[in-house]
Design a protein around this motif. Structure first.
Motif, PDB file in Angstrom:
ATOM      1  N   LEU A 124     -29.160 -32.199 -11.620  1.00 17.40           N
ATOM      2  CA  LEU A 124     -30.151 -31.163 -11.870  1.00 17.40           C
ATOM      3  C   LEU A 124     -29.482 -29.921 -12.443  1.00 17.40           C
ATOM      4  O   LEU A 124     -28.441 -29.496 -11.959  1.00 17.40           O
ATOM      5  CB  LEU A 124     -30.869 -30.783 -10.572  1.00 17.40           C
ATOM      6  CG  LEU A 124     -31.948 -31.720 -10.084  1.00 17.40           C
ATOM      7  CD1 LEU A 124     -32.480 -31.244  -8.731  1.00 17.40           C
ATOM      8  CD2 LEU A 124     -33.079 -31.829 -11.077  1.00 17.40           C
ATOM      9  N   GLN A 125     -30.069 -29.348 -13.461  1.00 21.58           N
ATOM     10  CA  GLN A 125     -29.544 -28.127 -14.054  1.00 21.58           C
ATOM     11  C   GLN A 125     -30.118 -26.895 -13.363  1.00 21.58           C
ATOM     12  O   GLN A 125     -29.505 -25.846 -13.330  1.00 21.58           O
ATOM     13  CB  GLN A 125     -29.869 -28.080 -15.551  1.00 21.58           C
ATOM     14  CG  GLN A 125     -29.387 -29.301 -16.312  1.00 21.58           C
ATOM     15  CD  GLN A 125     -27.894 -29.515 -16.192  1.00 21.58           C
ATOM     16  OE1 GLN A 125     -27.118 -28.643 -16.527  1.00 21.58           O
ATOM     17  NE2 GLN A 125     -27.493 -30.670 -15.687  1.00 21.58           N
ATOM     18  N   SER A 126     -31.346 -27.036 -12.850  1.00 22.92           N
ATOM     19  CA  SER A 126     -32.004 -25.926 -12.157  1.00 22.92           C
ATOM     20  C   SER A 126     -33.007 -26.499 -11.173  1.00 22.92           C
ATOM     21  O   SER A 126     -33.378 -27.658 -11.258  1.00 22.92           O
ATOM     22  CB  SER A 126     -32.704 -25.003 -13.163  1.00 22.92           C
ATOM     23  OG  SER A 126     -33.698 -25.723 -13.859  1.00 22.92           O
ATOM     24  N   ASN A 127     -33.436 -25.643 -10.239  1.00 28.89           N
ATOM     25  CA  ASN A 127     -34.368 -26.080  -9.214  1.00 28.89           C
ATOM     26  C   ASN A 127     -35.771 -25.549  -9.412  1.00 28.89           C
ATOM     27  O   ASN A 127     -36.733 -26.135  -8.933  1.00 28.89           O
ATOM     28  CB  ASN A 127     -33.877 -25.623  -7.829  1.00 28.89           C
ATOM     29  CG  ASN A 127     -32.465 -26.037  -7.569  1.00 28.89           C
ATOM     30  OD1 ASN A 127     -31.540 -25.251  -7.737  1.00 28.89           O
ATOM     31  ND2 ASN A 127     -32.259 -27.286  -7.174  1.00 28.89           N
ATOM     32  N   LEU A 128     -35.880 -24.403 -10.065  1.00 27.18           N
ATOM     33  CA  LEU A 128     -37.175 -23.760 -10.226  1.00 27.18           C
ATOM     34  C   LEU A 128     -37.130 -22.792 -11.389  1.00 27.18           C
ATOM     35  O   LEU A 128     -36.081 -22.556 -11.977  1.00 27.18           O
ATOM     36  CB  LEU A 128     -37.574 -23.011  -8.952  1.00 27.18           C
ATOM     37  CG  LEU A 128     -36.753 -21.762  -8.611  1.00 27.18           C
ATOM     38  CD1 LEU A 128     -37.630 -20.775  -7.858  1.00 27.18           C
ATOM     39  CD2 LEU A 128     -35.557 -22.111  -7.756  1.00 27.18           C
ATOM     40  N   SER A 154     -49.208 -20.585 -13.505  1.00 31.71           N
ATOM     41  CA  SER A 154     -48.369 -21.214 -14.509  1.00 31.71           C
ATOM     42  C   SER A 154     -48.355 -22.708 -14.277  1.00 31.71           C
ATOM     43  O   SER A 154     -49.317 -23.255 -13.751  1.00 31.71           O
ATOM     44  CB  SER A 154     -46.966 -20.605 -14.470  1.00 31.71           C
ATOM     45  OG  SER A 154     -46.269 -20.919 -15.653  1.00 31.71           O
ATOM     46  N   GLN A 155     -47.264 -23.368 -14.617  1.00 32.17           N
ATOM     47  CA  GLN A 155     -47.216 -24.820 -14.476  1.00 32.17           C
ATOM     48  C   GLN A 155     -45.840 -25.266 -14.003  1.00 32.17           C
ATOM     49  O   GLN A 155     -44.868 -24.535 -14.129  1.00 32.17           O
ATOM     50  CB  GLN A 155     -47.544 -25.497 -15.799  1.00 32.17           C
ATOM     51  CG  GLN A 155     -46.539 -25.182 -16.889  1.00 32.17           C
ATOM     52  CD  GLN A 155     -46.938 -25.756 -18.228  1.00 32.17           C
ATOM     53  OE1 GLN A 155     -48.060 -26.199 -18.406  1.00 32.17           O
ATOM     54  NE2 GLN A 155     -46.026 -25.764 -19.168  1.00 32.17           N
ATOM     55  N   VAL A 156     -45.786 -26.476 -13.470  1.00 32.02           N
ATOM     56  CA  VAL A 156     -44.515 -27.111 -13.159  1.00 32.02           C
ATOM     57  C   VAL A 156     -44.428 -28.370 -14.010  1.00 32.02           C
ATOM     58  O   VAL A 156     -45.441 -28.915 -14.436  1.00 32.02           O
ATOM     59  CB  VAL A 156     -44.368 -27.468 -11.658  1.00 32.02           C
ATOM     60  CG1 VAL A 156     -44.241 -26.232 -10.815  1.00 32.02           C
ATOM     61  CG2 VAL A 156     -45.513 -28.325 -11.176  1.00 32.02           C
ATOM     62  N   THR A 157     -43.207 -28.797 -14.253  1.00 31.55           N
ATOM     63  CA  THR A 157     -42.988 -30.021 -15.014  1.00 31.55           C
ATOM     64  C   THR A 157     -42.094 -30.937 -14.202  1.00 31.55           C
ATOM     65  O   THR A 157     -41.539 -30.534 -13.170  1.00 31.55           O
ATOM     66  CB  THR A 157     -42.316 -29.724 -16.372  1.00 31.55           C
ATOM     67  OG1 THR A 157     -41.059 -29.091 -16.133  1.00 31.55           O
ATOM     68  CG2 THR A 157     -43.190 -28.840 -17.236  1.00 31.55           C
ATOM     69  N   HIS A 158     -41.920 -32.145 -14.664  1.00 26.15           N
ATOM     70  CA  HIS A 158     -41.078 -33.118 -13.973  1.00 26.15           C
ATOM     71  C   HIS A 158     -39.689 -32.528 -13.745  1.00 26.15           C
ATOM     72  O   HIS A 158     -39.092 -31.939 -14.636  1.00 26.15           O
ATOM     73  CB  HIS A 158     -40.974 -34.396 -14.789  1.00 26.15           C
ATOM     74  CG  HIS A 158     -40.097 -35.423 -14.146  1.00 26.15           C
ATOM     75  ND1 HIS A 158     -40.505 -36.150 -13.045  1.00 26.15           N
ATOM     76  CD2 HIS A 158     -38.838 -35.816 -14.407  1.00 26.15           C
ATOM     77  CE1 HIS A 158     -39.532 -36.954 -12.678  1.00 26.15           C
ATOM     78  NE2 HIS A 158     -38.508 -36.774 -13.488  1.00 26.15           N
ATOM     79  N   LEU A 162     -40.906 -25.964  -8.455  1.00 25.64           N
ATOM     80  CA  LEU A 162     -41.599 -24.709  -8.190  1.00 25.64           C
ATOM     81  C   LEU A 162     -41.518 -23.778  -9.384  1.00 25.64           C
ATOM     82  O   LEU A 162     -40.478 -23.658 -10.025  1.00 25.64           O
ATOM     83  CB  LEU A 162     -40.959 -24.034  -6.963  1.00 25.64           C
ATOM     84  CG  LEU A 162     -41.488 -22.674  -6.528  1.00 25.64           C
ATOM     85  CD1 LEU A 162     -42.939 -22.748  -6.083  1.00 25.64           C
ATOM     86  CD2 LEU A 162     -40.613 -22.118  -5.398  1.00 25.64           C
ATOM     87  N   ASN A 163     -42.621 -23.121  -9.662  1.00 29.18           N
ATOM     88  CA  ASN A 163     -42.682 -22.071 -10.681  1.00 29.18           C
ATOM     89  C   ASN A 163     -43.212 -20.824  -9.998  1.00 29.18           C
ATOM     90  O   ASN A 163     -44.299 -20.849  -9.411  1.00 29.18           O
ATOM     91  CB  ASN A 163     -43.608 -22.493 -11.824  1.00 29.18           C
ATOM     92  CG  ASN A 163     -43.725 -21.443 -12.911  1.00 29.18           C
ATOM     93  OD1 ASN A 163     -43.839 -20.247 -12.647  1.00 29.18           O
ATOM     94  ND2 ASN A 163     -43.728 -21.890 -14.152  1.00 29.18           N
ATOM     95  N   PHE A 177     -47.553 -18.677  -7.304  1.00 24.12           N
ATOM     96  CA  PHE A 177     -46.709 -19.827  -6.982  1.00 24.12           C
ATOM     97  C   PHE A 177     -47.446 -21.096  -7.370  1.00 24.12           C
ATOM     98  O   PHE A 177     -48.584 -21.298  -6.962  1.00 24.12           O
ATOM     99  CB  PHE A 177     -46.420 -19.888  -5.480  1.00 24.12           C
ATOM    100  CG  PHE A 177     -45.679 -18.695  -4.960  1.00 24.12           C
ATOM    101  CD1 PHE A 177     -44.306 -18.718  -4.854  1.00 24.12           C
ATOM    102  CD2 PHE A 177     -46.367 -17.549  -4.576  1.00 24.12           C
ATOM    103  CE1 PHE A 177     -43.618 -17.609  -4.367  1.00 24.12           C
ATOM    104  CE2 PHE A 177     -45.691 -16.442  -4.099  1.00 24.12           C
ATOM    105  CZ  PHE A 177     -44.303 -16.472  -3.999  1.00 24.12           C
ATOM    106  N   VAL A 178     -46.786 -21.941  -8.149  1.00 26.47           N
ATOM    107  CA  VAL A 178     -47.307 -23.261  -8.473  1.00 26.47           C
ATOM    108  C   VAL A 178     -46.204 -24.247  -8.126  1.00 26.47           C
ATOM    109  O   VAL A 178     -45.063 -24.076  -8.558  1.00 26.47           O
ATOM    110  CB  VAL A 178     -47.708 -23.381  -9.949  1.00 26.47           C
ATOM    111  CG1 VAL A 178     -48.211 -24.783 -10.262  1.00 26.47           C
ATOM    112  CG2 VAL A 178     -48.779 -22.352 -10.310  1.00 26.47           C
ATOM    113  N   ALA A 179     -46.534 -25.238  -7.312  1.00 28.94           N
ATOM    114  CA  ALA A 179     -45.504 -26.163  -6.826  1.00 28.94           C
ATOM    115  C   ALA A 179     -45.969 -27.593  -6.897  1.00 28.94           C
ATOM    116  O   ALA A 179     -47.162 -27.880  -6.836  1.00 28.94           O
ATOM    117  CB  ALA A 179     -45.147 -25.801  -5.386  1.00 28.94           C
TER     118      ALA A 179
END
Length: 184
Positions: A124-128, A154-158, A162-163, A177-179
């Protein structure tokens, strides 16, 4: 902004620190705090030189949130060092290079969406994602009704559990918060 200046950082660093503290507490309460710091993607506007083409040019940097650190001041210092290093890296790039950089930064995410099992290879490059957007400094009215708050969605992607999107409005900060319910 005043807190950021007083503590040796920026207003954006304070927003990241608030999110970091909340995430750390949330994960500790669930006995799920990773040993390593969470890393966030932070969108950044590229400021055009005077006389160049207008429009929105956005790139992003990766910032360590220091969630592996209990001490608030140490966590804030980690965030400040991380964002400052990212900004130095981005400011040394041309606008075109910065736009290509965000494409490269997105590549692992695109691969995770399209190549099963690739995350085990590249990690993983980032978590959120945490985004801090400026809103109106003045109160807004619609047919005489005052807008009291501005909660962003907002949105989250695969691969992105968390955004957190933050919008300032009339002197306040509003957190959205969008999770992914399975990941969070």
């Amino acid at each position: 902004k005043a807190i950021g200046r007083a503590a040796g950082g920026t207003g954006n660093d304070v927003v990241l620190a608030v999110c970091s503290g909340a995430l750390r507490r949330y994960l500790l309460e669930r006995d799920a705090l990773p040993a390593q710091s969470l890393i966030t993607v932070v969108p950044m506007a590229l400021h055009h030189e005077e006389g160049t083409a207008g429009g929105n040019a956005v790139t992003c940097l990766l910032a360590r949130l220091g969630t592996d650190t209990d001490d608030v001041r140490e966590r804030f210092a980690t965030i400040c060092r991380s964002t400052a290093a990212g900004k130095v890296q981005l400011k040394g790039m041309t606008e075109t290079a910065a736009m290509h950089f965000v494409t490269l930064l997105s590549l692992p995410l695109l691969l995770q969406q399209n190549v099963p099992g690739i995350d085990r290879i590249i990690g993983l490059q980032s978590n959120l994602l945490i985004s801090n957007l400026p809103g109106s400094r003045e109160r807004i009215y619609y047919h005489g009704a005052e807008m009291l708050a501005h909660y962003p969605v907002s949105q989250v992607t695969h691969g992105m559990a968390l955004n957190i999107t933050v919008v300032s409005y009339a002197g306040g900060l509003y957190f959205g918060f969008v999770a992914c319910p399975d990941a969070v």
